[in-house]
Design an enzyme around this catalytic site. Structure first.
Site, short mmCIF file in Angstrom:
data_model
loop_
_atom_site.label_atom_id
_atom_site.label_comp_id
_atom_site.label_asym_id
_atom_site.label_seq_id
_atom_site.Cartn_x
_atom_site.Cartn_y
_atom_site.Cartn_z
N HIS A 21 0.87 -1.28 0.00
CA HIS A 21 -0.01 0.08 0.12
C HIS A 21 0.79 1.37 -0.11
O HIS A 21 1.89 1.16 0.20
CB HIS A 21 -0.93 -0.06 1.25
CG HIS A 21 -0.40 0.28 2.36
ND1 HIS A 21 0.64 -0.87 2.96
CD2 HIS A 21 -0.49 1.02 3.57
CE1 HIS A 21 0.90 -0.65 4.22
NE2 HIS A 21 0.36 0.58 4.59
N ASP A 81 5.86 4.33 5.05
CA ASP A 81 6.90 3.29 5.49
C ASP A 81 7.02 1.94 4.81
O ASP A 81 7.51 1.25 5.29
CB ASP A 81 6.37 3.05 7.15
CG ASP A 81 5.10 2.65 7.17
OD1 ASP A 81 4.08 3.11 6.60
OD2 ASP A 81 4.76 1.89 8.45
N HIS A 128 5.94 -5.48 11.90
CA HIS A 128 5.48 -4.26 11.94
C HIS A 128 5.14 -3.77 13.47
O HIS A 128 4.11 -3.19 13.71
CB HIS A 128 3.98 -3.99 11.25
CG HIS A 128 3.82 -2.66 10.69
ND1 HIS A 128 2.89 -1.96 11.41
CD2 HIS A 128 4.16 -2.03 9.66
CE1 HIS A 128 2.66 -0.97 10.62
NE2 HIS A 128 3.49 -0.98 9.63
#
Length: 301
Positions: free
Chosen positions: A60, A64, A268
């Site tokens: 996406h 980051d 993450h």
């Protein structure tokens, strides 16, 4: 199947951690998955040859997960790359990259292709004779996909003792590897199961980037060998995870359990926590086989 974690922390990079990026090696293909800031430096540190990367998958368009892409594309040019590069990512990624190349007058001297994605249903984004890659639609604040990498079943293995016993000519060996029975000159039909062994078992890897807890992905990741699932927060911040459309370690483990995956790899991580070991401890209360990503860590599956 080999996985190198280049970065696995959320949002803001630090001097000792990096945002999301990883390299999956499967059937001698090297796939770069997400490309956060600092990715090319991490490739250098981990001694991964730039020339091996021909496909990049971007989940996406949050920074980051792709701010390192333009730098990597430019470095490929400086290294006199000649082989084509394909970027698979959300619609809009081509515009973002091309405007940067245009305004910096840095057009690459190699073929740069874009496969822009906008379907909200799973679709095949890459396929060759050995590997197939499908999207895993995820629920995040913007359009987001995970990716499911699956090895294709290979040829069967010859049972040399058996083919010699039945005096089968070498010209039929490929048919045997392809799973066919063999008819002898006297009319006897020899079953393929007697002449060959099962092919090497295939491996699969599912990468689930930023996403809220979402059980609708379970059918697409069911029974995978390794599931990478984001775990930005611990259960104590579940309300914040819901607000920002992220997941907790407990939620990631619940998805892994319900999907019957073999191993769960967490990543993450929010940098608010003192140690990432807390994520493993929380997930293990739900799921039995939990691994932790960390920058520079390599996994052989």
């Amino acid at each position: 199947m080999n996985l190198t974690i280049l970065g696995c922390y959320a949002a803001t990079p630090r001097t000792f951690t990096n945002p999301t990026s990883q390299v999956l090696e499967i059937r001698n293909r090297h796939f770069l998955i997400d490309c956060g800031e600092g990715t090319q430096v991490q490739l250098r540190k981990n001694k991964i040859k730039f020339s091996k990367i021909n496909h990049i998958f971007i989940s996406h368009l949050h920074g980051d997960h792709f701010f390192g892409l333009i730098g990597l594309i430019s470095t490929f040019m400086l290294l006199n790359r000649t082989t084509p590069l394909t970027i698979h990512g959300p619609k809009g990624i081509q515009e973002i990259i091309k405007i940067q190349l245009k305004l910096s007058n840095s057009w690459p001297n190699y073929e740069l292709n874009f496969n822009e994605l906008e379907s909200k249903s799973s679709q095949i984004v890459f396929e060759d004779e050995k590997v197939i890659v499908k999207t895993i639609p995820l629920k995040h604040r913007i359009y987001t996909n995970g990716f499911h990498f699956q090895e294709k079943i290979g040829e069967r293995k010859l049972n040399l003792e058996a083919v010699q016993e039945y005096e089968i000519d070498k010209c039929y060996y490929q048919n045997i590897k392809n799973g066919k029975d063999i008819t002898l000159e006297d009319g006897r039909i020899i079953s393929n199961e007697l002449l060959s062994f099962d092919p090497i078992s295939t491996k699969s890897y599912a990468f689930c980037s930023d996403t809220i807890y979402d059980e609708s992905i379970i059918p697409q990741i069911k029974d995978v060998d390794v599931l990478y699932h984001e775990a930005t927060f611990l259960d104590s911040e579940e309300a914040l995870a819901h607000k920002t459309m992220h997941s907790t370690a407990r939620q990631a483990a619940t998805i892994a359990l319900k999907a019957n995956v073999k191993q769960l790899l967490l990543g993450h991580f929010s940098t608010r926590y003192d140690t990432i070991s807390l994520f493993k401890e929380e997930a293990e209360t739900i799921f039995h086989d939990v691994l932790l990503s960390d920058d520079g860590r390599n996994f052989e599956f």
